[in-house]
Motif scaffolding. Structure first.
Motif, PDB file in Angstrom:
ATOM      1  N   UNK A   1      48.436  41.037  39.358  1.00  0.00           N
ATOM      2  CA  UNK A   1      48.045  39.641  39.199  1.00  0.00           C
ATOM      3  C   UNK A   1      48.473  39.100  37.841  1.00  0.00           C
ATOM      4  N   UNK A   2      49.098  37.934  37.850  1.00  0.00           N
ATOM      5  CA  UNK A   2      49.447  37.241  36.608  1.00  0.00           C
ATOM      6  C   UNK A   2      48.655  35.937  36.564  1.00  0.00           C
ATOM      7  N   UNK A   3      48.529  35.370  35.356  1.00  0.00           N
ATOM      8  CA  UNK A   3      48.002  34.003  35.255  1.00  0.00           C
ATOM      9  C   UNK A   3      46.504  33.909  35.078  1.00  0.00           C
ATOM     10  N   UNK A   4      45.955  32.843  35.632  1.00  0.00           N
ATOM     11  CA  UNK A   4      44.607  32.388  35.291  1.00  0.00           C
ATOM     12  C   UNK A   4      43.530  32.998  36.197  1.00  0.00           C
ATOM     13  N   UNK A   5      42.304  32.534  35.997  1.00  0.00           N
ATOM     14  CA  UNK A   5      41.169  32.998  36.803  1.00  0.00           C
ATOM     15  C   UNK A   5      41.324  32.660  38.279  1.00  0.00           C
ATOM     16  N   UNK A   6      41.997  31.530  38.560  1.00  0.00           N
ATOM     17  CA  UNK A   6      42.226  31.163  39.972  1.00  0.00           C
ATOM     18  C   UNK A   6      42.994  32.281  40.665  1.00  0.00           C
ATOM     19  N   UNK A   7      44.022  32.748  39.961  1.00  0.00           N
ATOM     20  CA  UNK A   7      44.823  33.820  40.540  1.00  0.00           C
ATOM     21  C   UNK A   7      44.018  35.111  40.637  1.00  0.00           C
ATOM     22  N   UNK A   8      43.203  35.372  39.598  1.00  0.00           N
ATOM     23  CA  UNK A   8      42.367  36.589  39.629  1.00  0.00           C
ATOM     24  C   UNK A   8      41.462  36.533  40.863  1.00  0.00           C
ATOM     25  N   UNK A   9      40.904  35.366  41.112  1.00  0.00           N
ATOM     26  CA  UNK A   9      40.004  35.241  42.270  1.00  0.00           C
ATOM     27  C   UNK A   9      40.791  35.306  43.583  1.00  0.00           C
ATOM     28  N   UNK A  10      41.959  34.675  43.609  1.00  0.00           N
ATOM     29  CA  UNK A  10      42.794  34.785  44.819  1.00  0.00           C
ATOM     30  C   UNK A  10      43.089  36.254  45.122  1.00  0.00           C
ATOM     31  N   UNK A  11      43.307  37.033  44.063  1.00  0.00           N
ATOM     32  CA  UNK A  11      43.603  38.461  44.280  1.00  0.00           C
ATOM     33  C   UNK A  11      42.395  39.184  44.860  1.00  0.00           C
ATOM     34  N   UNK A  12      41.182  38.747  44.475  1.00  0.00           N
ATOM     35  CA  UNK A  12      39.977  39.352  45.075  1.00  0.00           C
ATOM     36  C   UNK A  12      39.950  39.047  46.577  1.00  0.00           C
ATOM     37  N   UNK A  13      40.370  37.839  46.930  1.00  0.00           N
ATOM     38  CA  UNK A  13      40.410  37.476  48.348  1.00  0.00           C
ATOM     39  C   UNK A  13      41.501  38.274  49.067  1.00  0.00           C
ATOM     40  N   UNK A  14      42.665  38.376  48.439  1.00  0.00           N
ATOM     41  CA  UNK A  14      43.751  39.143  49.070  1.00  0.00           C
ATOM     42  C   UNK A  14      43.315  40.595  49.279  1.00  0.00           C
ATOM     43  N   UNK A  15      42.615  41.151  48.280  1.00  0.00           N
ATOM     44  CA  UNK A  15      42.091  42.523  48.391  1.00  0.00           C
ATOM     45  C   UNK A  15      41.132  42.638  49.571  1.00  0.00           C
ATOM     46  N   UNK A  16      40.227  41.659  49.681  1.00  0.00           N
ATOM     47  CA  UNK A  16      39.264  41.659  50.786  1.00  0.00           C
ATOM     48  C   UNK A  16      39.974  41.612  52.130  1.00  0.00           C
ATOM     49  N   UNK A  17      41.028  40.810  52.217  1.00  0.00           N
ATOM     50  CA  UNK A  17      41.760  40.696  53.485  1.00  0.00           C
ATOM     51  C   UNK A  17      42.485  41.999  53.812  1.00  0.00           C
ATOM     52  N   UNK A  18      43.116  42.600  52.811  1.00  0.00           N
ATOM     53  CA  UNK A  18      43.859  43.840  53.061  1.00  0.00           C
ATOM     54  C   UNK A  18      42.907  44.967  53.475  1.00  0.00           C
TER      55      UNK A  18
END
Ligand code: 5AD
Ligand code: SF4
Length: 465
Positions: free
Chosen positions: A37-54
């Motif tokens: 993950x690069x960038x801001x908190x939005x991206x950090x949170x998006x990565x949490x969602x991507x993790x949940x989906x995977x």
């Protein structure tokens, strides 16, 4: 008021869930994943969602990039260096793939949302298997399945920019801290900023959905919620109903102990919001209020739509209402045409406001933004000199602010043990400052009362009381 963006339909979300289920049953699916993950908190949170989906597709997180069956890059393009770092690493996966041809590589996030980027990846980087933009996270199952089935065109399809979706699984990185999106996108078009192009138009989530999510988080043991939006102060303007201060009010009824939020645009910082921040005990004594520049001429060229005076007036109002508030900011130096005098105005703003800390950036031209066409690029050595002077000034102020806190009591949410010393707990004060103190592991996740006894360069030292 604009037409509100309609959330992605239940049917569409359901069909993605079915595709996720199909992937879960495939013997050739990846077993492990690693998200970078690069960038801001939005991206950090998006990565949490991507993790949940995977995970919902039957995959487990791999701590090592080089061992994962699937590597997903969640990219940022806010400045040239963020973009280059991501591209360098994406290109490098070609080497890993030479040894392990079954490896899947995906690229998402802000870079992937940029016009033409998916096409470029598809045609020029054959080792990349799939891609989707920031507004298309819910389409991960479809893109991944296309990649597994070798349907390359489908795996790089580009969809809508401004979608709103609800109900995706999230794999939180902390049991007691959580991010919560209140809105997506940005309509401000600051002249230097790529965000409106990669995060789409402003769209607020329904207040009831946000409160419902917060209630579930609190039930799950979350003590602190960080509300996320590119410009949270304009929450609700697209819906024409509740505004951000109403949302804060509604959220405190969930019983959450601490609320923080970012980012606030100074032009939209209302008196009602300041009052709510002062009156609502759950709202932390902290505000990130990006000034970007202290010069009216530069602010105008940046299309920030406030003046230095307006900004200072908001700071005064905040400090009158909440004397102990900790302010932080973002500042850009070397915007096209910035003169030494204009830079000195930014320096004097920093001295006048006395921020707890500041994120400082050298202007980076972004294709597609208004400022990228401006003349008057500042020479790199001048830009470096300016940022160094700014950092030095802020470092001195940070040290003085931290020093002024010594002797005070504070509440710290113990997040974990310090990396350097396992007996030390570390967390943030309500003011947002990192704080270390002697404690036991069973206190992790609790809000602990401390007395501040000393300081490091960016942290406080304290003892429990
Ligand atoms: N160049 C330098 N800094 C930028 N920021 C946004 N766009 C640019 C750019 N093109 C900074 C702003 C913003 C922070 C997230 O990044 O200060 O508030
Ligand atoms: Fe966050 Fe903006 Fe970077 Fe996207 S481009 S990750 S929104 S900072």
């Amino acid at each position: 008021m604009r037409d509100a963006v309609r959330p992605v339909s239940r049917e569409e979300m359901e069909s993605q869930r079915e595709l996720a289920e199909q992937i879960r049953k495939r013997p050739d699916r990846p077993r492990t994943y690693h998200i970078i993950t690069y960038g801001c908190q939005m991206n950090a949170h998006d990565s949490e969602t991507l993790g949940g989906m995977l995970e919902s597709m039957g995959m487990n997180k791999s701590l090592e990039r080089d061992e994962a069956d699937l590597i997903l890059f969640n990219t940022c393009c806010i400045r040239d260096n963020a973009e280059r770092r991501a591209m360098g690493n994406i290109i490098f996966t070609k080497e890993i793939k030479k040894k392990r041809p079954e490896l899947l590589v995906g690229v998402c996030g802000c870079l992937a949302q940029q016009e033409g980027f998916a096409e470029k990846l598809r045609t020029r980087y054959p080792h990349v298997d799939f891609s989707f933009g920031t507004g298309e996270i819910y389409l991960l199952p479809q893109r991944l399945l296309s990649a597994l089935e070798g349907r390359r065109e489908d795996a790089f399809q580009r969809g809508e920019d401004s979608t709103l979706y609800e109900g995706l699984p999230v794999l939180r990185t902390s049991p007691f801290f959580a991010y919560l999106n209140v809105m997506y996108g940005c309509d401000n078009f600051c002249s230097y900023c790529i965000v409106p192009m990669v995060r789409g138009r402003e769209r607020s989530r329904d207040l009831r959905e946000i409160v419902k999510e917060a209630e579930a988080l609190v039930k799950d043991g979350v003590k602190e919620i960080m509300l996320l939006g590119q410009n949270v102060n304009s929450y609700g303007t697209d819906l024409g109903k509740a505004r951000f201060h109403d949302l804060l009010h509604a959220l405190s009824d969930t019983g959450v102990k601490r609320l923080r939020f970012m980012t606030s645009n100074p032009k939209d910082l209302s008196d009602e919001l300041i009052r709510e921040m002062a009156d609502n005990p759950a709202v932390c004594l902290q505000l990130h209020l990006p000034a970007q520049s202290g010069s009216d001429a530069v602010l105008k060229a940046m299309n920030r739509r406030y003046t230095r005076d307006w900004y200072l007036n908001r700071v005064r109002a905040l400090r009158e209402a909440i004397p102990e508030i900790g302010l932080t900011t973002d500042l850009i130096v070397a915007f096209p045409g910035e003169t030494e005098e204009q830079f000195l105005e930014t320096l004097s703003l920093v001295h006048e406001v006395r921020y707890d800390s500041a994120f400082t950036f050298i202007y980076s031209p972004r294709t597609g933004t208004a400022a990228a066409k401006l003349e008057g690029r500042i020479a790199p050595e001048v830009a470096t000199d300016r940022i160094q002077r700014l950092i030095k000034a802020q470092d001195e102020i940070t040290a003085e602010v931290l020093h002024s806190l010594i002797g005070q009591e504070a509440l710290v949410l113990a997040e974990g043990t310090s990396k350097r010393d396992q007996k030390q707990l570390t967390g943030k004060t309500a003011r947002g400052t990192a704080c270390n103190f002697l404690g036991s592991a069973d206190q992790i996740g609790q809000i602990v009362k401390v007395k501040i006894t000393g300081q490091g360069s960016n942290t406080l030292k304290a003892i429990q009381i």
